[in-house]
Design an enzyme around this catalytic site. Structure first.
Site, PDB file in Angstrom:
ATOM      1  N   LYS A  80       0.842  -1.243  -0.127  1.00  0.00           N
ATOM      2  CA  LYS A  80       0.133  -0.104  -0.038  1.00  0.00           C
ATOM      3  C   LYS A  80       0.828   1.162   0.013  1.00  0.00           C
ATOM      4  O   LYS A  80       0.451   2.371  -0.582  1.00  0.00           O
ATOM      5  CB  LYS A  80      -0.643   0.238   1.097  1.00  0.00           C
ATOM      6  CG  LYS A  80      -2.039  -0.990   1.019  1.00  0.00           C
ATOM      7  CD  LYS A  80      -3.265  -0.594   2.145  1.00  0.00           C
ATOM      8  CE  LYS A  80      -4.414  -1.505   2.065  1.00  0.00           C
ATOM      9  NZ  LYS A  80      -5.362  -1.115   2.920  1.00  0.00           N
TER      10      LYS A  80
ATOM     11  N   LYS B 277      -4.851  -9.526  -6.847  1.00  0.00           N
ATOM     12  CA  LYS B 277      -6.143  -9.638  -6.098  1.00  0.00           C
ATOM     13  C   LYS B 277      -6.984  -8.566  -6.543  1.00  0.00           C
ATOM     14  O   LYS B 277      -6.846  -7.716  -6.855  1.00  0.00           O
ATOM     15  CB  LYS B 277      -5.604  -9.212  -4.623  1.00  0.00           C
ATOM     16  CG  LYS B 277      -6.492  -9.619  -3.629  1.00  0.00           C
ATOM     17  CD  LYS B 277      -6.293  -9.287  -2.350  1.00  0.00           C
ATOM     18  CE  LYS B 277      -6.012  -7.803  -2.070  1.00  0.00           C
ATOM     19  NZ  LYS B 277      -5.777  -7.462  -0.578  1.00  0.00           N
TER      20      LYS B 277
ATOM     21  N   LYS C  79     -10.545  -3.144  -4.444  1.00  0.00           N
ATOM     22  CA  LYS C  79     -11.465  -1.802  -4.433  1.00  0.00           C
ATOM     23  C   LYS C  79     -10.707  -0.753  -5.263  1.00  0.00           C
ATOM     24  O   LYS C  79     -11.266   0.149  -5.862  1.00  0.00           O
ATOM     25  CB  LYS C  79     -12.016  -1.232  -2.945  1.00  0.00           C
ATOM     26  CG  LYS C  79     -12.636  -2.272  -2.230  1.00  0.00           C
ATOM     27  CD  LYS C  79     -12.828  -1.576  -0.758  1.00  0.00           C
ATOM     28  CE  LYS C  79     -13.733  -2.452   0.032  1.00  0.00           C
ATOM     29  NZ  LYS C  79     -13.680  -2.063   1.706  1.00  0.00           N
TER      30      LYS C  79
END
Ligand code: AMP
Ligand code: TRP
Length: 332
Positions: A111, A194, A197
Site C-alpha cells: 500500500k 487480487k 477496491k
C-alpha cells in the site's frame, strides 16, 4: 466463550471478493456465534479519503452487511470511529507491538508503494489498530479473506506479549477463520492480482451494486486463455485466470472446484462464462438491489450504526478499564 469480530473498510467499490471472502461467511457464522461487525472508518483514513465521500461509503458498507443478511438486532453492527475504545486501546498496543514486527507486514509495503517515506504513520500502525478492534471485545474468532492472515498473526503476537509482559492471561488467543473456495478472489483482468477496491480498472472487479448487464459484460470481457476447461485440479492450477473463474463459480454455487470441473470439463469459456454470469447475477442481484434500497434511507442505516455503537461501547469500556488498571495508569 466464543465471540466473532470482523471489519470491512469503507473505501468504496465493495466487490465480489469482499462478498465471497468475508461477508457471506459472516452471514453463515452468525447462526453459531455472537458476532460484532464493524465498518472500519478509522482504518480507511490511513489512505486519503474525501471527507464528503467517507460518510456515504460508510453507509454503503453498513447497507451491504444488512443486505447480505446480517441480523443487527441479534448481533452488533457499528462504525469504528463511534467507539473511542478502539483508539485508546490501540495506543497501549502501540507500546506493546515491536517495530520489527510491523516492518514485516507485506500489506504495508504494497500500500505504501515506492514512496514509503511519504506514507502516513497510520498506515504503518494499521495492524495495531486492527488488534485493538478485536481485543477490545476479547473476541476469539476472526473471519477474513486470505490477505488478512499476517495481520491476525500480529494481533496474536500482541495479545501474547501483553499477557506475558503483565503476567496474566488477560487476552484470548485469536483464531482466524479463513474458509471457502474464494478466500482470495483475483482480478478479472489479471489472474495474478487480487481483486481490489482500488484497482483503477472497474473491469477488474464485480461490484456488489453492479447491474445484471454490467456483471454479464465484465464476465464476458474477463481475461482467459484459449483452451477449454481442464479435467483436473492440477491442470487448473497452472492457469490462473481459469482457476479464478472456476473458484468464483464454485463459491457462488457452494460447490468445490472439483464439482465444477466435473460439470464443465472440455467446455469452451464462452459457455462457461454464460453460466457464471447467470449465477453471479442470481446471487448478487437481490443483495445489490437491497443495498440500493437501504442507501435511500440513510436515517435507518444511521440508527442501526448508532445503536450498534452504544452496545459495542458497553462491552468494550470494561475491557479497557481493566487493561488500564493492569498497565498501572492512575485513575483516582
Ligand atoms: P477490505 O476491503 O480490505 O476492508 O476487506 C474486507 C474483507 O474482505 C476482508 O476480510 C478481506 O480479507 C476480504 N477481501 C478483500 N479482498 C478480497 C479478495 N480479493 N478475495 C477474498 N477476500 C477479500
Ligand atoms: N484490515 C481489514 C481489511 O482491510 C479490516 C479490519 C480492520 C479487520 N479491523 C479488523 C478485519 C478486525 C478483521 C478484524 O480487510
Amino acid at each position: 466463550m466464543s465471540l466473532i469480530f470482523s471489519g470491512i473498510q469503507p473505501t468504496g467499490n465493495l466487490h465480489l471478493g469482499n462478498y465471497l471472502g468475508a461477508l457471506r461467511n459472516f452471514v453463515r457464522l452468525q447462526d453459531s456465534y455472537d458476532c460484532i461487525f464493524c465498518v472500519v472508518d478509522m482504518h480507511a483514513i490511513t489512505l486519503w479519503q474525501e471527507p464528503a465521500e467517507l460518510g456515504k461509503s460508510t453507509r454503503e458498507v453498513a447497507a451491504a452487511f444488512l443486505a447480505a443478511g446480517i441480523d443487527a438486532r441479534k448481533h452488533i453492527l457499528f462504525n469504528q470511529s463511534q467507539v473511542r475504545v478502539h483508539a485508546q486501546l490501540a495506543w497501549i498496543f502501540n507500546c506493546v507491538a515491536r517495530i520489527g514486527w510491523l516492518n514485516r507486514m507485506t500489506q504495508f509495503k504494497e500500500k505504501a508503494g515506492k514512496d514509503r517515506e511519504n506514507a502516513s504513520v497510520g498506515l504503518y500502525v494499521y495492524p495495531v489498530l486492527m488488534a485493538a478492534d478485536i481485543l477490545a471485545y476479547r473476541a476469539t474468532h476472526v473471519p477474513v479473506g486470505d490477505d488478512q492472515k499476517q495481520h491476525l498473526e500480529l494481533a496474536r503476537d500482541i495479545a501474547q506479549k501483553f499477557n506475558n509482559d503483565f503476567g496474566q492471561p488477560f487476552f484470548p488467543i485469536i483464531e482466524p477463520i479463513i474458509q471457502g473456495e474464494a478466500t482470495r478472489v483475483m482480478s478479472l483482468r489479471d489472474g495474478m492480482k487480487k481483486m481490489s477496491k482500488s484497482d483503477p480498472s472497474d473491469y477488474s472487479r464485480i461490484n456488489m451494486t453492479d447491474s445484471a448487464e454490467t456483471i454479464a459484460l465484465k464476465i464476458r470481457k474477463a481475461k482467459t486463455d484459449p483452451h477449454p476447461l481442464p479435467e483436473t485440479l492440477a491442470e487448473l492450477e497452472k492457469r490462473p485466470e481459469a482457476d479464478n473463474l472456476v473458484g468464483i463459480y464454485a463459491a457462488l454455487s457452494d460447490k468445490t472446484r472439483e464439482d465444477v470441473l466435473r460439470e464443465f470439463a472440455g467446455a469452451q469459456f464462452s459457455a462457461f462464462k454464460g453460466a457464471l454470469s447467470d449465477l453471479a447475477v442470481a446471487v448478487l442481484g437481490p443483495i445489490g438491489a437491497e443495498m440500493q434500497r437501504l442507501m435511500k434511507d440513510p436515517g435507518h442505516v444511521d440508527r442501526v450504526l448508532r445503536d450498534g455503537a452504544d452496545r459495542a461501547t458497553a462491552l468494550a469500556e470494561p475491557v479497557l478499564a481493566e487493561v488500564e488498571r493492569i498497565v498501572g495508569w492512575l485513575k483516582p
